[in-house]
Design a protein around this motif. Structure first.
Motif, PDB file in Angstrom:
ATOM      1  N   GLU A 199      -0.531   0.734   0.492  1.00  0.00           N
ATOM      2  CA  GLU A 199       0.506  -0.205   0.927  1.00  0.00           C
ATOM      3  C   GLU A 199       0.341  -1.555   0.237  1.00  0.00           C
ATOM      4  O   GLU A 199       1.307  -2.134  -0.276  1.00  0.00           O
ATOM      5  CB  GLU A 199       0.418  -0.365   2.439  1.00  0.00           C
ATOM      6  CG  GLU A 199       1.492  -1.227   3.073  1.00  0.00           C
ATOM      7  CD  GLU A 199       1.418  -1.123   4.581  1.00  0.00           C
ATOM      8  OE1 GLU A 199       1.874  -0.087   5.102  1.00  0.00           O
ATOM      9  OE2 GLU A 199       0.895  -2.045   5.225  1.00  0.00           O
ATOM     10  N   ALA A 200      -0.877  -2.055   0.208  1.00  0.00           N
ATOM     11  CA  ALA A 200      -1.131  -3.363  -0.393  1.00  0.00           C
ATOM     12  C   ALA A 200      -0.785  -3.367  -1.872  1.00  0.00           C
ATOM     13  O   ALA A 200      -0.117  -4.282  -2.377  1.00  0.00           O
ATOM     14  CB  ALA A 200      -2.594  -3.755  -0.185  1.00  0.00           C
ATOM     15  N   PHE A 201      -1.234  -2.361  -2.595  1.00  0.00           N
ATOM     16  CA  PHE A 201      -1.052  -2.356  -4.045  1.00  0.00           C
ATOM     17  C   PHE A 201       0.390  -2.063  -4.446  1.00  0.00           C
ATOM     18  O   PHE A 201       0.855  -2.537  -5.479  1.00  0.00           O
ATOM     19  CB  PHE A 201      -1.998  -1.347  -4.690  1.00  0.00           C
ATOM     20  CG  PHE A 201      -3.438  -1.752  -4.603  1.00  0.00           C
ATOM     21  CD1 PHE A 201      -3.829  -3.047  -4.884  1.00  0.00           C
ATOM     22  CD2 PHE A 201      -4.410  -0.842  -4.224  1.00  0.00           C
ATOM     23  CE1 PHE A 201      -5.148  -3.439  -4.800  1.00  0.00           C
ATOM     24  CE2 PHE A 201      -5.735  -1.217  -4.137  1.00  0.00           C
ATOM     25  CZ  PHE A 201      -6.098  -2.516  -4.424  1.00  0.00           C
ATOM     26  N   GLU A 202       1.106  -1.287  -3.641  1.00  0.00           N
ATOM     27  CA  GLU A 202       2.503  -1.000  -3.964  1.00  0.00           C
ATOM     28  C   GLU A 202       3.392  -2.215  -3.722  1.00  0.00           C
ATOM     29  O   GLU A 202       4.340  -2.470  -4.466  1.00  0.00           O
ATOM     30  CB  GLU A 202       3.010   0.181  -3.141  1.00  0.00           C
ATOM     31  CG  GLU A 202       4.456   0.564  -3.460  1.00  0.00           C
ATOM     32  CD  GLU A 202       4.932   1.782  -2.683  1.00  0.00           C
ATOM     33  OE1 GLU A 202       6.149   2.020  -2.655  1.00  0.00           O
ATOM     34  OE2 GLU A 202       4.094   2.492  -2.102  1.00  0.00           O
ATOM     35  N   LEU A 203       3.091  -2.986  -2.686  1.00  0.00           N
ATOM     36  CA  LEU A 203       3.967  -4.072  -2.267  1.00  0.00           C
ATOM     37  C   LEU A 203       3.661  -5.418  -2.911  1.00  0.00           C
ATOM     38  O   LEU A 203       4.566  -6.156  -3.296  1.00  0.00           O
ATOM     39  CB  LEU A 203       3.869  -4.239  -0.749  1.00  0.00           C
ATOM     40  CG  LEU A 203       4.955  -3.616   0.116  1.00  0.00           C
ATOM     41  CD1 LEU A 203       4.605  -3.782   1.588  1.00  0.00           C
ATOM     42  CD2 LEU A 203       6.302  -4.244  -0.176  1.00  0.00           C
ATOM     43  N   ALA A 204       2.389  -5.756  -3.031  1.00  0.00           N
ATOM     44  CA  ALA A 204       2.007  -7.146  -3.277  1.00  0.00           C
ATOM     45  C   ALA A 204       1.995  -7.518  -4.753  1.00  0.00           C
ATOM     46  O   ALA A 204       1.746  -6.683  -5.631  1.00  0.00           O
ATOM     47  CB  ALA A 204       0.638  -7.416  -2.663  1.00  0.00           C
ATOM     48  N   ASP A 205       2.259  -8.799  -5.010  1.00  0.00           N
ATOM     49  CA  ASP A 205       2.038  -9.357  -6.342  1.00  0.00           C
ATOM     50  C   ASP A 205       0.543  -9.496  -6.609  1.00  0.00           C
ATOM     51  O   ASP A 205       0.072  -9.241  -7.712  1.00  0.00           O
ATOM     52  CB  ASP A 205       2.700 -10.732  -6.455  1.00  0.00           C
ATOM     53  CG  ASP A 205       4.212 -10.653  -6.291  1.00  0.00           C
ATOM     54  OD1 ASP A 205       4.819  -9.763  -6.905  1.00  0.00           O
ATOM     55  OD2 ASP A 205       4.773 -11.477  -5.543  1.00  0.00           O
TER      56      ASP A 205
END
Length: 367
Positions: A199-205
């Motif tokens: 989730e973190a890597f897919e969403l965040a800059d």
């Protein structure tokens, strides 16, 4: 809005929850706070929101000291994991709530509130749900309503605490893509908390990896995955196999290990630890090798192997079933381990025990 955090600390009783947090978030950036439970990420989010106060440190937004502002004056949009919707209010009223309770001088008129709510209902693709109550909605629909309520006040900063934690995997994947689109369309500065790496890597800059109240590493997905900054990050990122090795002129060596794929490291000679993921270990049949296959299982697509060294040390390997000769990897077969990728850190030195000097007591005989 740009955010600058420096030297932030927070204690609950004797427990140090945040330990000198240093973090900058650029205007319009989407940043993930990633870490296990107890790492301090939710406490940091609550301090930004004004729901908790630090013991020390600074928090400024666009140069303004937010520690001097009450929560209601920060114009924060906050989305909780469990939605926190008002069950007695329709979707339309939930979304407009933040506008309707503003002080009279700052409160828009009823027509302006209704127009803003209609705009968000269409933007979030839930216009057909406007007159329903939260109990009549699915989890994903409730989360969209919660986000709509946060966006209605046109927040300076949008904060999300495990926003998809209560949803099943398929809905989470759909909503992640949707939320990224919402962020890009609004241009808001967004910080969200998660323990889910995907989730973190897919969403965040950028991703901020936290552990035990500290920031362990900040970066993009590939950099954190391939070059963890500490043993904590390596373990958290799935490098669950730890092998003792010896460094000599920047090259790692270990009995029964083929480490030729690893680049030379600018580390001092001596004992070190190699952190590697099971997917990056390939057992190679070798009659002279010290490792033995201890057990084997299959998921259909993958073989899961446990290999054991003569000293009892074990390692797990996970490899595509069709890519190997499974018959050569029966339990008991000798293998060497080819390490495709890994991270090396010098062996952690244990603090030396203090040297205790015996005290000689000279007793005088009584007279």
């Amino acid at each position: 809005m740009s955010i600058t955090i420096s030297g932030l600390t927070k204690r609950f009783g004797q427990t140090e929850v945040l330990r000198g947090i240093e973090l900058g978030v650029d205007r319009g950036e989407l940043v993930a706070l990633l870490g296990p439970s107890g790492s301090g990420k939710t406490t940091l989010l609550k301090i930004i929101a004004g729901l908790e106060w630090p013991d020390a440190g600074r928090l400024s937004v666009e140069g303004e000291d937010w520690l001097q502002l009450a929560a209601q004056d920060r114009r924060i949009g906050f989305v909780f994991q469990h939605y926190a919707l008002f069950p007695h209010m329709r979707v339309r009223d939930n979304i407009g709530f933040g506008l309707s309770v503003r002080p009279r001088a700052a409160r828009p008129g009823k027509a302006a509130i209704a127009a803003k709510v209609d705009e968000l209902l269409h933007f979030l693709q839930i216009a057909h749900l406007a007159n329903r109550y939260p109990t009549q909605l699915s989890g994903g629909q409730r989360q969209r309503v919660a986000l709509g309520r946060a966006l209605a006040i046109e927040p300076r900063v949008l904060l999300l605490d495990e926003p998809f934690g209560a949803l099943d995997a398929a809905i989470r994947r759909d909503l992640r893509r949707w939320l990224r689109g919402v962020h890009d369309a609004t241009g808001s500065t967004t910080i969200f908390v998660t323990h889910d790496q995907e989730e973190a890597f897919e969403l965040a800059d950028r991703v901020v990896v936290m552990g035990a109240g500290r920031i362990e590493q900040i970066g993009h997905a590939d950099a954190i995955h391939d070059h963890p900054a500490s043993p904590f990050v390596a373990r958290f990122m799935g490098a669950t196999v730890e092998l003792p090795v010896t460094l000599h002129a920047g090259r790692a060596e270990g009995a029964g290990l083929d480490l030729s794929a690893l680049p030379r490291r600018a580390l001092p000679d001596g004992a070190a630890n190699l952190f590697v993921r099971p997917q990056d270990i390939t057992p190679i049949p070798d009659a002279a090798a010290p490792w033995r296959i201890a057990s084997r299982s299959s998921t259909g697509a993958h073989l899961r192997l446990v290999v054991r060294a003569p000293d009892g040390a074990e390692a797990e390997a996970d490899l595509p079933r069709r890519a190997v000769n499974a018959e050569a990897l029966d339990p008991g077969a000798p293998v060497r381990l080819r390490i495709e990728a890994g991270t090396i850190f010098p062996a952690e030195r244990r603090a030396a025990l203090p040297v205790v000097t015996p005290i000689s007591l000279k007793l005088e005989s009584s007279r």
